[in-house]
Design a protein around this motif. Structure first.
Motif, PDB file in Angstrom:
ATOM      1  N   TYR A  41      -8.250  -5.314   8.893  1.00  0.00           N
ATOM      2  CA  TYR A  41      -8.939  -5.082   7.632  1.00  0.00           C
ATOM      3  C   TYR A  41     -10.233  -5.883   7.596  1.00  0.00           C
ATOM      4  N   SER A  83       0.420 -10.474   2.607  1.00  0.00           N
ATOM      5  CA  SER A  83       0.414  -9.014   2.686  1.00  0.00           C
ATOM      6  C   SER A  83      -0.979  -8.518   2.314  1.00  0.00           C
ATOM      7  N   TYR A  84      -1.300  -7.319   2.757  1.00  0.00           N
ATOM      8  CA  TYR A  84      -2.621  -6.783   2.434  1.00  0.00           C
ATOM      9  C   TYR A  84      -2.757  -6.553   0.926  1.00  0.00           C
ATOM     10  N   GLU A  85      -1.710  -6.110   0.277  1.00  0.00           N
ATOM     11  CA  GLU A  85      -1.753  -5.844  -1.164  1.00  0.00           C
ATOM     12  C   GLU A  85      -2.081  -7.118  -1.941  1.00  0.00           C
ATOM     13  N   LYS A  86      -1.433  -8.223  -1.576  1.00  0.00           N
ATOM     14  CA  LYS A  86      -1.703  -9.494  -2.266  1.00  0.00           C
ATOM     15  C   LYS A  86      -3.116  -9.985  -1.955  1.00  0.00           C
ATOM     16  N   LEU A  88      -5.757  -8.115  -1.236  1.00  0.00           N
ATOM     17  CA  LEU A  88      -6.711  -7.279  -1.964  1.00  0.00           C
ATOM     18  C   LEU A  88      -6.805  -7.707  -3.424  1.00  0.00           C
ATOM     19  N   LYS A  89      -5.672  -8.011  -4.032  1.00  0.00           N
ATOM     20  CA  LYS A  89      -5.666  -8.475  -5.432  1.00  0.00           C
ATOM     21  C   LYS A  89      -6.430  -9.798  -5.548  1.00  0.00           C
TER      22      LYS A  89
END
Length: 105
Positions: A41, A83-86, A88-89
């Motif tokens: 990413y 994690s990618y989700e965390k 990104l947030k």
């Protein structure tokens, strides 16, 4: 002989945003493996008025060079990737704050 598949780019977005100091750019690139797992990413917030360092990249996170790291106003540091989700947030929250800055970094 088992063949490994090249990761597939699933997100390639550039968004222009208004900032207190000039205009900014938010850049997101994401690659996944064949199972849908994020394997690479690049997140970047660019504003040449806020920071002249690192070609205007005020904030960035990426996994190039085989490890997770954070860029901030020209400096680079490792960080604990969960994690990618965390991530990104976290990135979007930091960008929201940076967009309100009234002075260069």
């Amino acid at each position: 002989m088992k063949r490994t598949r090249k990761p597939r780019k699933v997100v390639d977005e550039t968004t222009q945003v208004r900032c207190v100091l000039g205009k900014g750019i938010v850049r997101e690139e994401v690659w996944q493996d064949s199972r849908g797992k994020v394997v690479k990413y690049n997140l970047a917030f660019i504003n040449h008025v806020l920071s002249a360092e690192d070609n205007g990249r005020v904030l960035g996170y990426d996994s190039s060079h085989g490890y997770h790291h954070r860029h901030y106003a020209g400096a680079k540091e490792n960080f604990a990737f969960v994690s990618y989700e965390k991530l990104l947030k976290r990135f979007l929250n930091e960008v929201r704050e940076l967009r309100q800055k009234k002075e260069s970094i």
